[in-house]
Design a protein around this motif. Structure first.
Motif, short mmCIF file in Angstrom:
data_model
loop_
_atom_site.label_atom_id
_atom_site.label_comp_id
_atom_site.label_asym_id
_atom_site.label_seq_id
_atom_site.Cartn_x
_atom_site.Cartn_y
_atom_site.Cartn_z
N LEU A 32 0.95 -1.26 0.15
CA LEU A 32 0.25 0.00 -0.14
C LEU A 32 1.08 1.62 0.36
N THR A 33 0.26 2.76 -0.39
CA THR A 33 0.97 3.60 -0.15
C THR A 33 0.38 4.94 0.43
N MET A 34 1.41 5.00 1.23
CA MET A 34 0.40 6.09 1.48
C MET A 34 1.07 7.51 1.81
N ASP A 35 0.11 9.09 1.20
CA ASP A 35 0.48 9.78 1.12
C ASP A 35 0.86 10.77 2.39
N ILE A 36 1.12 10.92 2.91
CA ILE A 36 2.02 11.50 3.89
C ILE A 36 1.46 12.98 4.37
N GLU A 37 1.47 13.63 3.36
CA GLU A 37 0.38 14.49 3.74
C GLU A 37 -1.32 14.61 4.27
N SER A 38 -2.25 13.57 3.60
CA SER A 38 -3.46 13.71 3.95
C SER A 38 -3.68 12.41 4.47
N ARG A 39 -2.57 11.30 5.05
CA ARG A 39 -2.55 9.99 6.31
C ARG A 39 -3.80 8.92 5.21
N THR A 40 -3.71 9.09 3.41
CA THR A 40 -4.47 8.16 3.16
C THR A 40 -3.50 7.12 2.36
N ALA A 41 -4.32 6.51 2.40
CA ALA A 41 -4.02 4.87 1.81
C ALA A 41 -3.98 4.80 0.66
N THR A 42 -3.37 4.19 -0.55
CA THR A 42 -4.40 3.57 -1.40
C THR A 42 -3.85 1.81 -1.27
N PRO A 43 -3.81 0.87 -2.07
CA PRO A 43 -3.87 -0.64 -2.07
C PRO A 43 -3.70 -0.69 -3.81
N ASP A 44 -2.00 -1.06 -3.71
CA ASP A 44 -1.39 -0.91 -5.04
C ASP A 44 -2.39 -2.07 -5.49
N ASP A 45 -3.16 -2.84 -5.40
CA ASP A 45 -3.79 -4.05 -6.43
C ASP A 45 -4.95 -3.50 -6.37
N ASP A 46 -5.43 -2.64 -5.86
CA ASP A 46 -6.65 -1.70 -6.09
C ASP A 46 -7.64 -2.60 -5.17
N ARG A 47 -7.33 -3.77 -4.36
CA ARG A 47 -7.92 -3.92 -3.54
C ARG A 47 -8.41 -3.87 -2.07
N ILE A 48 -9.52 -3.17 -1.56
CA ILE A 48 -10.11 -2.53 -0.65
C ILE A 48 -11.14 -3.69 -0.20
N ASP A 49 -9.41 -4.42 0.99
CA ASP A 49 -10.61 -5.87 1.53
C ASP A 49 -10.64 -5.04 3.49
N TYR A 50 -10.75 -6.04 3.88
CA TYR A 50 -10.08 -6.33 5.44
C TYR A 50 -8.96 -6.15 6.09
N THR A 51 -8.18 -7.05 5.31
CA THR A 51 -6.39 -6.90 5.72
C THR A 51 -5.85 -4.89 4.62
N TYR A 52 -6.72 -5.06 4.40
CA TYR A 52 -6.10 -3.72 3.94
C TYR A 52 -6.29 -2.58 4.95
N LEU A 53 -7.56 -2.56 4.94
CA LEU A 53 -7.99 -1.77 5.97
C LEU A 53 -7.11 -1.71 7.18
N LYS A 54 -7.36 -3.27 8.06
CA LYS A 54 -6.33 -3.02 9.03
C LYS A 54 -4.87 -2.93 8.97
N ALA A 55 -4.25 -2.91 7.82
CA ALA A 55 -2.87 -2.22 8.43
C ALA A 55 -2.98 -1.20 7.83
N SER A 56 -3.93 -0.33 7.32
CA SER A 56 -4.16 1.08 6.97
C SER A 56 -4.67 2.03 7.78
N ARG A 57 -5.02 1.25 9.10
CA ARG A 57 -5.87 1.91 10.22
C ARG A 57 -4.67 2.03 11.34
N LYS A 58 -3.74 1.05 10.97
CA LYS A 58 -2.72 0.40 12.40
C LYS A 58 -1.46 1.61 11.79
#
Length: 77
Positions: A32-58
């Motif tokens: 995943l790529t985290m935008d430092i300014e907005s603190r918004t993450a984007t999964p590189d594979d475009d799959r927004i699932d529970y594992t991605y959400l859990k990682a980005s939130r942590k």
């Protein structure tokens, strides 16, 4: 049933940070790529699932606690 996700910083640019993440610390297959300014993450594979959400939130939670982007970590629930 427990849910685990591990993450590790793999690169840092002036405006973004890339993390690998997954359910196995020895085999993190997604990024995943985290935008430092907005603190918004984007999964590189475009799959927004529970594992991605859990990682980005942590990752954001650790930043809130330390005012520093984590090198690695995990989330358990």
């Amino acid at each position: 049933m427990a849910s685990l996700v591990y993450f590790k910083k793999i690169s840092e640019e002036p405006h973004s940070i890339r993390y690998s993440f997954g359910e196995d610390p020895d085999h993190m297959t997604r990024d995943l790529t985290m935008d430092i300014e907005s603190r918004t993450a984007t999964p590189d594979d475009d799959r927004i699932d529970y594992t991605y959400l859990k990682a980005s939130r942590k990752i954001n939670a650790v930043f809130d606690e330390r005012s520093q982007w984590p090198e690695r970590g995990m989330s358990v629930s």
